[in-house]
Design a protein around this motif. Structure first.
Motif, PDB file in Angstrom:
ATOM      1  N   ARG A 135       0.855  -1.188   0.000  1.00 11.68           N
ATOM      2  CA  ARG A 135       0.000   0.000   0.000  1.00 11.68           C
ATOM      3  C   ARG A 135       0.891   1.238   0.000  1.00 11.68           C
ATOM      4  O   ARG A 135       0.961   1.973   0.979  1.00 11.68           O
ATOM      5  N   THR A 136       1.555   1.471  -1.096  1.00 14.20           N
ATOM      6  CA  THR A 136       2.475   2.600  -1.172  1.00 14.20           C
ATOM      7  C   THR A 136       1.769   3.824  -1.746  1.00 14.20           C
ATOM      8  O   THR A 136       0.662   3.730  -2.293  1.00 14.20           O
ATOM      9  N   LYS A 137       2.438   4.963  -1.660  1.00 20.72           N
ATOM     10  CA  LYS A 137       1.912   6.193  -2.246  1.00 20.72           C
ATOM     11  C   LYS A 137       1.755   6.039  -3.755  1.00 20.72           C
ATOM     12  O   LYS A 137       0.774   6.503  -4.340  1.00 20.72           O
ATOM     13  N   ILE A 138       2.714   5.387  -4.380  1.00 23.16           N
ATOM     14  CA  ILE A 138       2.676   5.183  -5.829  1.00 23.16           C
ATOM     15  C   ILE A 138       1.484   4.293  -6.203  1.00 23.16           C
ATOM     16  O   ILE A 138       0.784   4.550  -7.189  1.00 23.16           O
ATOM     17  N   ASP A 139       1.246   3.245  -5.411  1.00 22.34           N
ATOM     18  CA  ASP A 139       0.109   2.356  -5.659  1.00 22.34           C
ATOM     19  C   ASP A 139      -1.203   3.133  -5.556  1.00 22.34           C
ATOM     20  O   ASP A 139      -2.083   2.989  -6.402  1.00 22.34           O
ATOM     21  N   TRP A 140      -1.337   3.934  -4.496  1.00 21.93           N
ATOM     22  CA  TRP A 140      -2.560   4.717  -4.306  1.00 21.93           C
ATOM     23  C   TRP A 140      -2.746   5.695  -5.461  1.00 21.93           C
ATOM     24  O   TRP A 140      -3.843   5.825  -6.010  1.00 21.93           O
ATOM     25  N   ALA A 141      -1.685   6.367  -5.853  1.00 19.56           N
ATOM     26  CA  ALA A 141      -1.769   7.325  -6.956  1.00 19.56           C
ATOM     27  C   ALA A 141      -2.219   6.632  -8.246  1.00 19.56           C
ATOM     28  O   ALA A 141      -3.040   7.169  -8.993  1.00 19.56           O
ATOM     29  N   GLY A 142      -1.699   5.456  -8.498  1.00 17.64           N
ATOM     30  CA  GLY A 142      -2.103   4.701  -9.684  1.00 17.64           C
ATOM     31  C   GLY A 142      -3.577   4.344  -9.661  1.00 17.64           C
ATOM     32  O   GLY A 142      -4.269   4.411 -10.691  1.00 17.64           O
ATOM     33  N   GLN A 143      -4.074   3.964  -8.481  1.00 16.99           N
ATOM     34  CA  GLN A 143      -5.495   3.641  -8.353  1.00 16.99           C
ATOM     35  C   GLN A 143      -6.369   4.884  -8.561  1.00 16.99           C
ATOM     36  O   GLN A 143      -7.425   4.819  -9.194  1.00 16.99           O
ATOM     37  N   VAL A 144      -5.918   6.016  -8.039  1.00 16.40           N
ATOM     38  CA  VAL A 144      -6.669   7.266  -8.223  1.00 16.40           C
ATOM     39  C   VAL A 144      -6.668   7.673  -9.691  1.00 16.40           C
ATOM     40  O   VAL A 144      -7.696   8.099 -10.230  1.00 16.40           O
ATOM     41  N   LYS A 145      -5.536   7.516 -10.354  1.00 18.68           N
ATOM     42  CA  LYS A 145      -5.472   7.833 -11.779  1.00 18.68           C
ATOM     43  C   LYS A 145      -6.452   6.958 -12.553  1.00 18.68           C
ATOM     44  O   LYS A 145      -7.179   7.437 -13.433  1.00 18.68           O
ATOM     45  N   HIS A 146      -6.502   5.676 -12.232  1.00 16.45           N
ATOM     46  CA  HIS A 146      -7.452   4.765 -12.877  1.00 16.45           C
ATOM     47  C   HIS A 146      -8.884   5.239 -12.617  1.00 16.45           C
ATOM     48  O   HIS A 146      -9.720   5.256 -13.533  1.00 16.45           O
ATOM     49  N   LEU A 147      -9.170   5.607 -11.393  1.00 12.64           N
ATOM     50  CA  LEU A 147     -10.502   6.097 -11.026  1.00 12.64           C
ATOM     51  C   LEU A 147     -10.892   7.301 -11.883  1.00 12.64           C
ATOM     52  O   LEU A 147     -12.000   7.373 -12.422  1.00 12.64           O
ATOM     53  N   LEU A 148      -9.965   8.241 -12.021  1.00 14.28           N
ATOM     54  CA  LEU A 148     -10.265   9.480 -12.737  1.00 14.28           C
ATOM     55  C   LEU A 148     -10.273   9.314 -14.254  1.00 14.28           C
ATOM     56  O   LEU A 148     -11.075   9.956 -14.939  1.00 14.28           O
ATOM     57  N   THR A 149      -9.406   8.472 -14.772  1.00 11.30           N
ATOM     58  CA  THR A 149      -9.281   8.376 -16.229  1.00 11.30           C
ATOM     59  C   THR A 149     -10.106   7.243 -16.834  1.00 11.30           C
ATOM     60  O   THR A 149     -10.507   7.338 -17.990  1.00 11.30           O
ATOM     61  N   MET A 150     -10.352   6.193 -16.070  1.00 13.79           N
ATOM     62  CA  MET A 150     -11.081   5.043 -16.611  1.00 13.79           C
ATOM     63  C   MET A 150     -12.514   4.962 -16.066  1.00 13.79           C
ATOM     64  O   MET A 150     -13.447   4.734 -16.831  1.00 13.79           O
ATOM     65  N   ASP A 151     -12.672   5.125 -14.751  1.00 11.18           N
ATOM     66  CA  ASP A 151     -13.996   4.974 -14.144  1.00 11.18           C
ATOM     67  C   ASP A 151     -14.853   6.231 -14.318  1.00 11.18           C
ATOM     68  O   ASP A 151     -16.059   6.136 -14.533  1.00 11.18           O
ATOM     69  N   TYR A 152     -14.239   7.393 -14.186  1.00  8.29           N
ATOM     70  CA  TYR A 152     -14.970   8.664 -14.265  1.00  8.29           C
ATOM     71  C   TYR A 152     -14.258   9.658 -15.180  1.00  8.29           C
ATOM     72  O   TYR A 152     -13.932  10.771 -14.764  1.00  8.29           O
ATOM     73  N   PRO A 153     -14.041   9.292 -16.430  1.00 10.02           N
ATOM     74  CA  PRO A 153     -13.264  10.172 -17.311  1.00 10.02           C
ATOM     75  C   PRO A 153     -13.949  11.504 -17.614  1.00 10.02           C
ATOM     76  O   PRO A 153     -13.273  12.491 -17.906  1.00 10.02           O
ATOM     77  N   ASP A 154     -15.271  11.549 -17.536  1.00 14.83           N
ATOM     78  CA  ASP A 154     -15.997  12.770 -17.890  1.00 14.83           C
ATOM     79  C   ASP A 154     -16.405  13.609 -16.690  1.00 14.83           C
ATOM     80  O   ASP A 154     -16.993  14.681 -16.867  1.00 14.83           O
ATOM     81  N   ALA A 155     -16.118  13.145 -15.497  1.00 13.79           N
ATOM     82  CA  ALA A 155     -16.504  13.891 -14.297  1.00 13.79           C
ATOM     83  C   ALA A 155     -15.566  15.072 -14.089  1.00 13.79           C
ATOM     84  O   ALA A 155     -14.344  14.926 -14.159  1.00 13.79           O
ATOM     85  N   ASP A 156     -16.128  16.231 -13.833  1.00 17.13           N
ATOM     86  CA  ASP A 156     -15.312  17.406 -13.522  1.00 17.13           C
ATOM     87  C   ASP A 156     -14.646  17.243 -12.165  1.00 17.13           C
ATOM     88  O   ASP A 156     -13.484  17.587 -11.993  1.00 17.13           O
TER      89      ASP A 156
END
Length: 147
Positions: free
Chosen positions: A18-39
């Motif tokens: 559970r590293t900072k890099i791992d968390w950042a990668g998950q957040v990037k996935h959330l923003l770019t893949m799960d919610y790409p159109d959300a402001d």
């Protein structure tokens, strides 16, 4: 674990650490893949030291980190209030429904997690939060000043 309680949606994925890099990668996935159109995406999460926008800057270029961070609205649960974190409640359900046995490796674990995630998301089982502001003022009275 990411969850959108009113939509009945979850995403769960296990990593070796559970590293900072791992968390950042998950957040990037959330923003770019799960919610790409959300402001804006609102995250309510615990106070784990990896859970901050600083982790984005450790994982990505300053421009990319800034772009991702600008789309986040972060709220932390109280330090001793993990029971207020809906994702923690979902992890508890996941443990009872899917992880009631020994799983020997990460690949098998993620296969099991994906199957659980698919089944639960197909049901669109919502979370009906019943803890009100009045309940919070009673239960967490030490956090609310009295006049």
């Amino acid at each position: 674990m990411f969850t959108e309680p009113l939509a009945g949606w979850r995403r769960v994925h296990a990593l070796p650490q559970r590293t900072k890099i791992d968390w950042a990668g998950q957040v990037k996935h959330l923003l770019t893949m799960d919610y790409p159109d959300a402001d804006t995406v609102v995250l309510v999460m615990d106070n784990l030291n990896t859970h901050s926008t600083a982790s984005l800057y450790e994982a990505f270029s300053p421009n990319e980190a800034f772009t991702l961070a600008q789309r986040l609205e972060i709220h932390h649960t109280p330090k001793h209030g993990s029971w207020l974190n809906i994702a923690e409640i979902e992890l508890s359900a996941l443990s009872r429904q899917c992880l009631d046995r020994r799983i020997n490796d990460l690949d098998t674990l993620n296969t099991e997690l994906a199957a659980w995630q698919h089944a639960i998301n197909t049901e669109q089982r919502q979370i009906h939060w019943q803890f009100t502001t009045d309940d919070a003022r009673i239960k967490l009275h030490h956090l609310y000043p009295t006049n």
